[in-house]
Design an enzyme around this catalytic site. Structure first.
Site, mmCIF file in Angstrom:
data_model
loop_
_atom_site.group_PDB
_atom_site.id
_atom_site.type_symbol
_atom_site.label_atom_id
_atom_site.label_comp_id
_atom_site.label_asym_id
_atom_site.label_seq_id
_atom_site.Cartn_x
_atom_site.Cartn_y
_atom_site.Cartn_z
ATOM 1 N N ALA A 31 13.691 74.444 35.857
ATOM 2 C CA ALA A 31 15.012 74.598 35.235
ATOM 3 C C ALA A 31 15.184 75.994 34.643
ATOM 4 C CB ALA A 31 15.204 73.537 34.155
ATOM 5 N N GLU A 32 14.118 76.518 34.017
ATOM 6 C CA GLU A 32 14.184 77.865 33.437
ATOM 7 C C GLU A 32 14.324 78.918 34.537
ATOM 8 O OE1 GLU A 32 11.562 77.749 29.385
ATOM 9 O OE2 GLU A 32 10.507 77.266 31.230
ATOM 10 N N PHE A 33 13.593 78.728 35.659
ATOM 11 C CA PHE A 33 13.704 79.673 36.773
ATOM 12 C C PHE A 33 15.113 79.631 37.366
ATOM 13 C CE2 PHE A 33 13.588 80.795 41.242
ATOM 14 C CZ PHE A 33 12.934 82.022 41.204
ATOM 15 N N SER A 72 14.538 80.742 52.515
ATOM 16 C CA SER A 72 14.862 80.010 51.299
ATOM 17 C C SER A 72 16.188 79.294 51.513
ATOM 18 C CB SER A 72 14.953 80.962 50.110
ATOM 19 O OG SER A 72 13.722 81.625 49.900
ATOM 20 N N LYS A 99 13.805 66.503 48.936
ATOM 21 C CA LYS A 99 13.202 67.838 48.864
ATOM 22 C C LYS A 99 11.859 67.685 48.152
ATOM 23 C CE LYS A 99 14.020 72.600 47.379
ATOM 24 N NZ LYS A 99 12.737 72.733 46.649
ATOM 25 N N LYS A 275 22.252 68.707 55.011
ATOM 26 C CA LYS A 275 22.584 69.479 56.212
ATOM 27 C C LYS A 275 23.493 68.656 57.115
ATOM 28 C CE LYS A 275 18.163 69.783 57.296
ATOM 29 N NZ LYS A 275 16.870 69.993 58.014
ATOM 30 N N CYS A 408 22.833 29.832 29.396
ATOM 31 C CA CYS A 408 22.638 30.572 28.145
ATOM 32 C C CYS A 408 23.989 31.111 27.661
ATOM 33 C CB CYS A 408 21.661 31.721 28.358
ATOM 34 S SG CYS A 408 21.401 32.733 26.876
#
Length: 645
Positions: A31-33, A72, A99, A275, A408
């Site tokens: 998440a930080e990246f 990528s 993924k 895709k 019930c």
């Protein structure tokens, strides 16, 4: 100058963390990246980093070229980002794959025989780790399934793209000293002597025919992506999970489902790959293909301590809620986290005192995703064993803990509330339901329809005008869909989404549902043995009341839409807020129902679209939609969706 300096700083930081990530030594979370990546993209959309592949390489291995570059992927961190990408694409149906969070690898074959395995490297050239891969599970040394007469009969020559995975169970048993499965897998796959590589698994997700320098040449045993995935399975490869989605909303719904079941999987995944079914060779050759995207799981996470389990009661079901040491997540202090069901407690090996990974992705209650560690002083979690209302022994099926007593009072009361909610009978509030239930006047759904205006008017603080309004609201919803009818009976695990899946599988009639067996339901997507048993059991018990509502004329089930054109919104749900320009809200809602969709009066989990002409406003519905990841569209986009523009 400040902008240029920030871009340079981001480039330097991203390159550093890419190198650490691809060489098994990450220092920051995904998440930080992703936040760094998104910031750079906002400042400099054409930055060269977006068109290059980070280097992943280890000294001591021979180098080898890929048959096709391992690029990528574009990324979407949330539903609006995914929708923005999808609306630009020339296709409207999607192949969706897990993924997997491991290490990428290309297996190269010549006339069906495995010849080498090459790591990602710089995307064009990687490390030849063939000897190590020979020890891994899931390697197919000889592909014996041929193309067949439709494509020619030559054995396959080309590359199989795989992910090297360490299963969570293996990590917990042998490699607890490693931070996570990905780090452990990256480290083992590059050991010089291949030691311990037998603990790694290969999962195939793509294939390209051809040879080094000549991709997409020769015969291919597949013409489409779906044929490719079938061929990979026939060839014997372990394959990633795949789902075929017919709309943007279905992809978003599936992502939410996968995020929910993610903790129970035996391998790590960090998103979905989306895709088209058409194979596009030119797009696949790009360093960053445009026609596929990684739909990430947008999370913020922290490690804290599980202090206690509180059992939340809703209808017949008892759901575990984790009480944790307060921790800051997404700008708020979090003290509670969802555990969904008893199976999650067992799968994660949770105890009172466990150190746990808590994530937040917009829900009101965050979730416990993983166990960090169990210190020596942990205690077992205690489960309730009897119903708090009727005293019946509770049944624990793993996926749910519940009171099995169909008589019930708590279950009956909840069912009546659910019926009113699903049918969206707006003037019949929960306070009125409670009063009628406590009076003993309403003990079933059928009892609602025997109420008179006079009876309602006699209730304290009601009055004749209010009574007439409630009576009219109830009886105005006489003709409803099969989805609303079944979902309104509050059968555990069978909400509107699951009923829609039954309809998609061909169960379009109440009698078909009532006459179906557990085996019939088990063949439907997402219906396992337990859910099928629950449905058959409850339908048998509720059959008389269901048929009675119809036979007495209280309810009429609308016939299913037969044409594809008429059912263009089938499976989708809409909520409208604010003023519309071209029609009244009631007209828009009628259009949705006419086209096979459903209408909600509020933003709830599972809603497909919130329609508003002020998508950037700070209204409560907009905020709730953003929290739940619901797609927010304008009136114009809505009209486009139904073909009115």
């Amino acid at each position: 100058m400040a902008k240029e300096k920030r871009i340079l700083d981001l480039e330097k930081t991203i390159k550093k963390h890419q190198d650490l990530y691809y060489n098994a030594q990450p220092e920051i979370s995904d998440a930080e990246f992703d936040a760094l990546w998104d910031e750079l993209k906002a400042l400099d959309p054409q930055n060269k980093l977006f068109f290059t592949v980070p280097l992943e390489s280890t000294e001591g291995f021979a180098k080898s070229e890929h048959i096709i570059p391992m690029g990528s992927q574009e990324k979407a961190a949330d539903p609006p980002s995914f929708e923005a990408w999808a609306l630009k694409m020339p296709f409207k149906e999607y192949i969706v794959q897990y993924k997997m969070d491991g290490a990428s690898l290309e297996l190269q074959y010549e006339e069906g025989h495995f010849v080498r395995a090459v790591t990602r490297g710089d995307g064009k050239i990687g490390d030849d780790i063939t000897e190590n891969v020979l020890k891994m599970k899931g390697l197919i040394k000889d592909i014996t399934v041929n193309a067949g007469p439709a494509y020619g009969t030559k054995p396959f020559s080309g590359g199989i793209r795989c992910e090297v995975i360490m299963l969570r169970s293996i990590h917990q048993k042998y490699f607890k000293d490693k931070a996570n499965c990905r780090n452990a897998a990256n480290g083992l796959m590059k050991k010089k002597n291949g030691e311990l590589c037998e603990h790694l698994n290969l999962f195939a997700y793509d294939a390209v025919q051809g040879s080094i320098g000549r991709p997409f040449t020769g015969d291919a045993p597949f013409k489409t992506e779906s044929e490719k995935l079938v061929w990979l399975k026939k060839a014997g490869f372990n394959c990633v999970e795949v789902k075929y989605c017919k709309s943007i909303a279905e992809v978003i719904e599936y992502r939410a489902h996968v995020m929910d079941i993610r903790p129970s999987l035996d391998y790590d995944i960090d998103g979905l790959v989306i895709k088209n079914d058409t194979i596009d060779p030119e797009d696949m050759k790009r360093a960053r293909p445009e026609k596929q995207i990684a739909f990430k799981f947008s999370l913020e996470e922290a490690v804290t301590v599980l202090k206690e389990i509180e059992w939340s009661e809703s209808g017949a079901t008892y759901t575990p809620i984790a009480l944790i040491e307060p921790v800051r997540l997404a700008g708020t202090t979090v003290k509670r986290a969802s555990l969904a069901n008893p199976n999650i407690i067992k799968a994660l090996n949770l105890k009172i005192g466990s150190r746990v990974v808590v994530t937040k992705r917009g829900e009101i209650i965050p979730k416990i995703e993983a166990l960090a560690e169990n210190p020596p002083n942990v205690k077992e979690i205690e489960y309730p064993d009897t119903c708090s209302v009727c005293g019946s022994p509770l049944t624990n099926e793993g996926t749910r803990l519940y009171c099995p007593n169909m008589s019930c009072p708590k279950l009956i009361h909840h069912r009546i509330e659910k019926w009113i909610s699903v049918l969206d009978i707006r003037d019949f509030g929960i306070t009125l339901i409670k009063r009628l239930f406590e009076m003993g006047r309403v003990n079933s759904i059928t009892d609602l329809y025997t109420l008179t205006v006079e009876e309602l008017a006699a209730i304290d603080r009601m009055g004749k005008l209010s009574a007439e309004k409630v009576y009219k609201a109830l009886h105005s919803k006489k003709e409803i869909s099969l989805t609303e009818f079944i979902a309104g009976f509050d059968i555990e695990g069978i909400g509107e989404t699951m009923v829609e899946k039954l309809e998609e599988a061909g169960f379009n009639d109440l009698n078909e549902l009532l006459g179906a067996s557990e085996a019939d339901f088990a063949n439907v997507y997402q219906f396992g043995q337990v859910l099928s048993h629950t449905l058959v059991t409850n339908l048998s018990i509720l059959k008389d009341e269901m048929t009675g509502l119809i036979d007495k004329g209280y309810i009429k089930i609308k016939p299913p839409l037969t044409s594809e054109e008429g059912a263009v919104l089938k499976g989708l749900s809409f909520c409208f807020t604010g003023e519309l320009n071209t029609m009244k809200r009631a007209q828009a809602e009628a259009l949705v129902k006419e086209k096979g969709g459903t209408v909600k009066s509020s933003v709830v989990k599972g809603l497909s679209y919130l329609v508003t002409n002020t998508p950037d406003s700070g209204s409560s519905k907009n905020k709730k939609a953003q929290e739940l990841g619901t797609a927010i569209i304008t009136e114009e986009a809505f009209l486009n969706l139904i073909g009115k523009v």
